[in-house]
Structures are given as C-alpha cells and as structure tokens.
Scaffold this active site. Structure first.
Site, mmCIF file in Angstrom:
data_model
loop_
_atom_site.group_PDB
_atom_site.id
_atom_site.type_symbol
_atom_site.label_atom_id
_atom_site.label_comp_id
_atom_site.label_asym_id
_atom_site.label_seq_id
_atom_site.Cartn_x
_atom_site.Cartn_y
_atom_site.Cartn_z
ATOM 1 N N ARG A 152 0.877 -1.209 0.041
ATOM 2 C CA ARG A 152 -0.101 0.051 -0.026
ATOM 3 C C ARG A 152 0.805 1.314 0.056
ATOM 4 O O ARG A 152 2.234 1.205 0.466
ATOM 5 C CB ARG A 152 -0.986 -0.177 1.229
ATOM 6 C CG ARG A 152 -1.824 -1.145 1.351
ATOM 7 C CD ARG A 152 -2.711 -1.020 2.642
ATOM 8 N NE ARG A 152 -3.365 -2.236 2.973
ATOM 9 C CZ ARG A 152 -3.177 -3.535 3.376
ATOM 10 N NH1 ARG A 152 -1.952 -3.663 4.014
ATOM 11 N NH2 ARG A 152 -4.300 -4.338 3.598
ATOM 12 N N LYS A 176 -1.912 -2.743 7.956
ATOM 13 C CA LYS A 176 -2.833 -2.484 8.674
ATOM 14 C C LYS A 176 -2.812 -3.092 10.101
ATOM 15 O O LYS A 176 -2.622 -4.330 10.212
ATOM 16 C CB LYS A 176 -4.118 -2.527 8.096
ATOM 17 C CG LYS A 176 -4.305 -1.669 6.927
ATOM 18 C CD LYS A 176 -5.875 -1.954 6.339
ATOM 19 C CE LYS A 176 -5.807 -0.780 5.211
ATOM 20 N NZ LYS A 176 -7.237 -0.802 4.383
ATOM 21 N N HIS A 246 -2.617 2.427 -5.752
ATOM 22 C CA HIS A 246 -3.468 1.207 -5.271
ATOM 23 C C HIS A 246 -3.965 0.432 -6.802
ATOM 24 O O HIS A 246 -4.271 -0.747 -6.605
ATOM 25 C CB HIS A 246 -4.957 1.724 -4.962
ATOM 26 C CG HIS A 246 -5.491 0.726 -3.808
ATOM 27 N ND1 HIS A 246 -4.766 0.584 -2.641
ATOM 28 C CD2 HIS A 246 -6.516 -0.055 -3.746
ATOM 29 C CE1 HIS A 246 -5.411 -0.394 -1.990
ATOM 30 N NE2 HIS A 246 -6.572 -0.657 -2.768
ATOM 31 N N ARG A 249 -1.268 -2.001 -6.885
ATOM 32 C CA ARG A 249 -1.485 -3.022 -6.106
ATOM 33 C C ARG A 249 -2.526 -4.032 -6.669
ATOM 34 O O ARG A 249 -2.269 -5.265 -6.204
ATOM 35 C CB ARG A 249 -2.014 -2.428 -4.571
ATOM 36 C CG ARG A 249 -2.341 -3.659 -3.573
ATOM 37 C CD ARG A 249 -2.507 -2.673 -2.239
ATOM 38 N NE ARG A 249 -3.412 -3.511 -1.441
ATOM 39 C CZ ARG A 249 -3.020 -4.420 -0.565
ATOM 40 N NH1 ARG A 249 -1.629 -4.417 -0.543
ATOM 41 N NH2 ARG A 249 -3.538 -5.021 0.292
ATOM 42 N N HIS A 272 -4.132 -9.040 3.510
ATOM 43 C CA HIS A 272 -5.696 -9.037 3.791
ATOM 44 C C HIS A 272 -5.976 -9.790 5.028
ATOM 45 O O HIS A 272 -5.287 -11.010 5.303
ATOM 46 C CB HIS A 272 -6.363 -9.520 2.631
ATOM 47 C CG HIS A 272 -6.462 -8.701 1.495
ATOM 48 N ND1 HIS A 272 -6.921 -9.016 0.197
ATOM 49 C CD2 HIS A 272 -6.318 -7.453 1.324
ATOM 50 C CE1 HIS A 272 -6.862 -8.090 -0.594
ATOM 51 N NE2 HIS A 272 -6.736 -7.052 0.134
ATOM 52 N N TYR A 281 -10.120 -10.626 -6.775
ATOM 53 C CA TYR A 281 -9.287 -10.840 -8.060
ATOM 54 C C TYR A 281 -9.460 -12.210 -8.608
ATOM 55 O O TYR A 281 -8.907 -12.361 -9.953
ATOM 56 C CB TYR A 281 -7.713 -11.026 -7.630
ATOM 57 C CG TYR A 281 -7.304 -9.811 -6.952
ATOM 58 C CD1 TYR A 281 -7.296 -8.481 -7.639
ATOM 59 C CD2 TYR A 281 -7.330 -9.625 -5.405
ATOM 60 C CE1 TYR A 281 -7.204 -7.173 -7.206
ATOM 61 C CE2 TYR A 281 -7.118 -8.324 -4.882
ATOM 62 C CZ TYR A 281 -6.657 -7.279 -5.551
ATOM 63 O OH TYR A 281 -6.593 -5.734 -4.809
#
Length: 300
Positions: A152, A176, A246, A249, A272, A281
């Site tokens: 990111r 994150k 992004h 990404r 994730h 995806y």
C-alpha cells in the site's frame, strides 16, 4: 450522558488506537462518521443519551445520506463505524442493546478492480525513460516496489532500510493493524534497492537515514508526491481511468492470479485479514479464462 459529551467517543477512539492498533487514517474515518451521526441526532432529536438512540434514528440519518446522493459503499462504511461503536458500548455495559442490530446495509455494485496490462507494465520498465537524477531514480524504484510487492502507499512511504533483507531477498512490511508480513522480492529489484541505498550515502550529506525512499532534499516522501509520480508514469503507458498506487497493488494481485497463484498466497502477500477481500481478484482471472476460451475454442 448527553451525546454531545465527547467522553464516550474519546474512549472508543482510544480503544481503536491503543487496543485495536488501527492506523491514524482509519481512526479519523471512524471519528468523522460518528461525529456526523451525533451532530445529526442532536440537531434532529435533541440532546439524548446513548441508551435513547433507536434504530429509527439511525435509519433517518441513513435516509438523509442517501437523499444527498451518497453512494452505498460510503453509507456502508458509516454503518460499520456505528456498529463497531455500539458493540464497544455493549462490551463496556454503557448500553443494554445496540440500535444497529436491525440495520441492514444497502447492496453495493461489485466493481472489478482496474489493473495495468502486462504489456503496458513491460513498456513502463523497459522503454519509458526516467530522468537520470535523484527524482528519476526514486520514481522508478517506487513504481518497481508497488508492482513487485503489492504494498500500500502508506506502507511504501514508511518503509525503512532495516525492513529490507538483502540476504533473504525479502522486505518486512508493517501493514494495517501493525501486522507484519514478509514479501519476497526479485533479484532485479533487490539489486535496485541495494544500489539505491549505496548511492544515497554518496549523494546526500544530510538525509533521513532510517527511511528507505527519500526525495531530492533527503526527506521522507509524502503521499501526494507518490500519488503524482504514479499517475504521471501510468499516464504514459495506459488509458485506464484510475492511475493510482492502489491500481499497481491491484495489478500485482491480478497478474499473480492470472498466472495461477494460490488465492491464500495472494491473501498473505497483500496482507488481507480474510479471503473475502482477496476473492475479487478471482473475477479478473475468470474474465481472462473466458477471453482465452472465446479466442481458442472452436465452439466458443
């Protein structure tokens, strides 16, 4: 307790910051959503306590947002903020029941993430000329990092030299929720990173020694710079509407899936928390298979 009293909100924000360890960006989003809701309830229903907030009050607010033309995706984020807030209030026994228990999120249109085609990525790194100055070197390597690792923008900007492992050909990324993940890097990218770090010491007398990527003044890159650099170079090689970090990404993940990568592996590389976020995806992979089938099968 009046809803205008910031104590309940501040306790929740502290919980997100110190226990959940959410990013500053995520915390600000929660805070913005909750303040907007509380302002609406006070303006519409007067000064009320947390326990007095009813599902009907929430629905009235959501209806007002919809009337303003707000998209379902944004409304869902606000619903999520409220659900988290009242779940915390239940846990702290400040309310007996959550007004969110009967609130249903509106359906959103599933949009396939945009990505850059392989041929265009090849053009970017094989034929586009980057200036032979510090900015050109930095731009090239940040684009390489985005495409080769899928990190990111916030992760790239904060990337430290110490997170690059030249011996194990990998980088350690702090994602994150302060979750760490290890991403392997190619020999080509590893070589670029090694040369960049060595050259940094030769070019700059004073610079931010901790941070990996720096600007021509020796300082940490700021997000707007990174966004503008990506947009500038993607504009040279693709006509897709979105040209952001992004998108690179998405490109990283889509190219992996289209080449047969395991979904769980892609999930881990992207950082994730669940497969649900990664599964989008697979749609691009299916579209690719459909295209191949249509072109190659006699009865297609």
């Amino acid at each position: 307790m009046p809803i205008t009293n910031p104590k309940a909100l501040q306790q929740f924000i502290d919980y997100l910051k110190f226990q959940k360890r959410y990013s500053q960006h995520t915390i600000i989003s929660y805070q913005t959503d909750l303040v907007a809701f509380f302002d609406f309830t006070e303006l519409t229903f007067g000064s009320i306590s947390l326990a007095e907030i009813k599902p009907a009050f929430v629905r009235t607010w959501l209806a007002s947002l919809k009337e303003q033309g707000m998209e379902a995706k944004t409304i869902n984020r606000k619903i999520s903020s409220l659900k988290s807030f009242f779940k915390y209030q239940l846990k702290e026994e400040l309310v007996q029941e959550s007004p969110m228990s009967t609130i249903i999120s509106p359906k959103t249109k599933k949009r396939l993430p945009q990505f850059v085609e392989k041929a265009d990525i090849n053009t970017l790194f094989s034929y586009v000329e980057f200036p032979d100055d510090w900015q050109g070197k930095t731009d090239r390597i940040l684009l390489q990092l985005f495409y080769n690792t899928g990190i990111r923008q916030a992760e790239l900007v904060s990337l430290k030299e110490s997170q690059v492992d030249l011996f194990k050909s990998s980088i350690k990324v702090l994602g994150k929720g302060n979750k760490e993940r290890i991403i392997p890097v190619s020999a080509e990218l590893l070589g670029l990173l090694k040369n960049y770090m060595l050259e940094k010491r030769q070019v700059f007398e004073h610079y931010d020694a901790e941070i990996l990527l720096i600007n021509e003044k020796g300082n940490k890159l700021y997000p707007k710079y990174v966004y503008n650099s990506v947009k500038k170079y993607l504009s040279m090689i693709t006509t897709i509407s979105k040209k952001s970090p992004h998108v690179l990404r998405h490109t990283f993940a889509t190219h992996l899936m289209n080449n047969g990568a395991d979904l769980n592996a892609v999930k881990e590389l992207l950082g994730h928390s669940s497969l649900a976020a990664t599964q989008i995806y697979t749609h691009n992979s299916i579209e690719k298979l459909k295209d191949i089938h249509k072109k190659a099968h006699p009865k297609a």
